[in-house]
Design a protein around this motif. Structure first.
Motif, PDB file in Angstrom:
ATOM      1  N   MET A 126       0.829  -1.201   0.000  1.00 32.29           N
ATOM      2  CA  MET A 126       0.000   0.000   0.000  1.00 32.29           C
ATOM      3  C   MET A 126       0.870   1.261   0.000  1.00 32.29           C
ATOM      4  N   ILE A 127       0.313   2.359  -0.526  1.00 29.96           N
ATOM      5  CA  ILE A 127       1.004   3.630  -0.562  1.00 29.96           C
ATOM      6  C   ILE A 127       0.848   4.290   0.799  1.00 29.96           C
ATOM      7  N   GLY A 128       1.962   4.752   1.393  1.00 29.70           N
ATOM      8  CA  GLY A 128       1.865   5.318   2.730  1.00 29.70           C
ATOM      9  C   GLY A 128       2.851   6.413   3.022  1.00 29.70           C
ATOM     10  N   ASP A 129       3.174   7.280   2.045  1.00 29.78           N
ATOM     11  CA  ASP A 129       4.129   8.370   2.245  1.00 29.78           C
ATOM     12  C   ASP A 129       3.423   9.678   2.600  1.00 29.78           C
ATOM     13  N   GLY A 130       2.264   9.577   3.210  1.00 30.41           N
ATOM     14  CA  GLY A 130       1.528  10.758   3.611  1.00 30.41           C
ATOM     15  C   GLY A 130       0.282  10.959   2.775  1.00 30.41           C
ATOM     16  N   PHE A 131      -0.566  11.874   3.220  1.00 30.13           N
ATOM     17  CA  PHE A 131      -1.803  12.173   2.507  1.00 30.13           C
ATOM     18  C   PHE A 131      -2.197  13.597   2.829  1.00 30.13           C
ATOM     19  N   VAL A 160       1.878  12.708   7.526  1.00 28.97           N
ATOM     20  CA  VAL A 160       2.771  11.711   6.926  1.00 28.97           C
ATOM     21  C   VAL A 160       2.392  10.295   7.334  1.00 28.97           C
ATOM     22  N   THR A 161       1.350  10.165   8.160  1.00 27.92           N
ATOM     23  CA  THR A 161       0.880   8.824   8.497  1.00 27.92           C
ATOM     24  C   THR A 161      -0.013   8.312   7.375  1.00 27.92           C
ATOM     25  N   PRO A 162      -0.198   6.997   7.243  1.00 33.10           N
ATOM     26  CA  PRO A 162      -1.116   6.466   6.224  1.00 33.10           C
ATOM     27  C   PRO A 162      -2.536   6.952   6.460  1.00 33.10           C
ATOM     28  N   ALA A 163      -3.236   7.305   5.394  1.00 32.06           N
ATOM     29  CA  ALA A 163      -4.588   7.864   5.513  1.00 32.06           C
ATOM     30  C   ALA A 163      -5.543   6.905   6.201  1.00 32.06           C
ATOM     31  N   TRP A 164      -5.383   5.603   5.915  1.00 34.04           N
ATOM     32  CA  TRP A 164      -6.315   4.609   6.453  1.00 34.04           C
ATOM     33  C   TRP A 164      -6.059   4.305   7.925  1.00 34.04           C
ATOM     34  N   ASN A 165      -5.042   4.975   8.520  1.00 36.39           N
ATOM     35  CA  ASN A 165      -4.696   4.694   9.902  1.00 36.39           C
ATOM     36  C   ASN A 165      -4.629   5.987  10.702  1.00 36.39           C
ATOM     37  N   ASN A 166      -5.348   7.022  10.238  1.00 36.55           N
ATOM     38  CA  ASN A 166      -5.270   8.333  10.878  1.00 36.55           C
ATOM     39  C   ASN A 166      -6.604   8.665  11.538  1.00 36.55           C
ATOM     40  N   THR A 167      -6.607   8.663  12.860  1.00 34.77           N
ATOM     41  CA  THR A 167      -7.835   8.888  13.617  1.00 34.77           C
ATOM     42  C   THR A 167      -8.394  10.284  13.387  1.00 34.77           C
ATOM     43  N   ASN A 168      -7.509  11.281  13.288  1.00 30.59           N
ATOM     44  CA  ASN A 168      -7.976  12.650  13.095  1.00 30.59           C
ATOM     45  C   ASN A 168      -8.703  12.818  11.762  1.00 30.59           C
ATOM     46  N   LEU A 169      -8.283  12.088  10.730  1.00 26.45           N
ATOM     47  CA  LEU A 169      -8.962  12.153   9.441  1.00 26.45           C
ATOM     48  C   LEU A 169     -10.400  11.652   9.574  1.00 26.45           C
TER      49      LEU A 169
END
Length: 301
Positions: A1-6, A29-38
């Motif tokens: 998976m792509i994980g260099d930020g979102f 810079v965290t993976p989008a699928w693992n970001n609670t704030n998102l």
């Protein structure tokens, strides 16, 4: 998976007429699928226009400064792809910029420097209003200038230039590669009234009274309903006007090729639909053929 930020950028749905319109942008810079704030933000935000980007680094370090989208005033920008041998080309780009736009760039990604170049082609990048024609012309000039510098430097590797820009009212995006034969990174769009969930995890576009209340552009289809998504042809520029009119046309430069198009097979005969209308006419043409008792298959060439 792509994980260099979102990053996610959006325009406030309730901005007062007295306030200067500028986008809100959230990057990490965290993976989008693992970001609670998102997740927390997505539950609360309502906006008429949203940009979203998941980064796979091709140029520049993994830092928030290099996460898309970026904004300058009311204008927001993002990019999928990469400028070939950007390290060779960067000096020419930097030297072409007025000091204000040179100082504007905070990161090291080729995409942000391309944004600064785009801004340099606007009559006034600090303006409060832009016509969609001006944004489109600046986009074409940006691509032309990058191609010119690549040719001067003897760079033959193709650049992938899927750029997207908006001022909050209009959207201009391009699916482009500096090659006559290779395909650009994929780009699709869907339009209609709303997405409707018809079973858990499955959505389809609803077109009530044939109204166009929304347009979604994405690197890959966001739903399993393939019929809802049309491919934006390679080396074409798309404009979404404030009234949600979809305008599509080819970029007729040295990499333009009339051979790109859509073949519709009817029985033993091949029917060619040339660019730029190939994908836009695909569904309509196939429906008409099938309604007359024929069979239709298609192949992008």
């Amino acid at each position: 998976m792509i994980g260099d930020g979102f990053g996610v950028g959006w325009y406030d749905n309730e901005t007062s007429k007295e306030s200067r319109i500028t986008p809100c942008i959230f990057t990490s810079v965290t993976p989008a699928w693992n970001n609670t704030n998102l997740v927390r933000l997505a539950e609360k935000i309502k906006s008429p226009l949203v940009f979203a980007h998941v980064r796979a680094s091709t140029s520049g370090a993994v830092t928030e400064a290099n996460c898309h989208p970026w904004n300058y005033g009311r204008i927001m920008w993002m990019h999928n792809g990469g400028i070939a041998q950007f390290d060779k080309l960067k000096r020419k780009l930097v030297n072409s910029l007025p000091e204000k736009l040179f100082l504007f760039v905070q990161g090291s990604a080729d995409s942000e420097w391309a944004f600064a170049l785009f801004l340099s082609f606007l009559a006034n990048p600090d303006a409060d209003h832009f016509e969609h024609q001006e944004l489109k012309e600046a986009m074409i000039k940006t691509i032309h200038q990058l191609n010119t510098w690549a040719e001067e430097l003897g760079i033959t590797e193709p650049s992938l230039l899927n750029f997207a820009v908006t001022d909050g009212d209009s959207v201009v995006c391009v699916r482009y590669i500096s090659s006559k034969t290779e395909e650009a990174a994929s780009l699709y769009f869907s339009s209609g009234t709303r997405f409707e969930c018809y079973r858990p995890g499955h959505y389809r576009m609803i077109k009530a009274d044939r109204r166009e209340d929304m347009v979604v552009i994405a690197s890959e289809p966001l739903t399993f309903e393939k019929a809802d998504w049309l491919t934006i042809p390679t080396n074409n520029i798309m404009v979404i006007t404030p009234k949600l009119n979809v305008l599509l046309q080819p970029i007729k430069d040295k990499y333009y090729s009339i051979d790109r198009g859509l073949d519709i097979k009817v029985g033993d005969e091949d029917v060619r639909i040339p660019e730029p209308m190939a994908q836009l006419l695909k569904a309509q043409t196939e429906d008409q053929l099938l309604s007359h008792g024929g069979t239709a298959t298609s192949l992008v060439t």
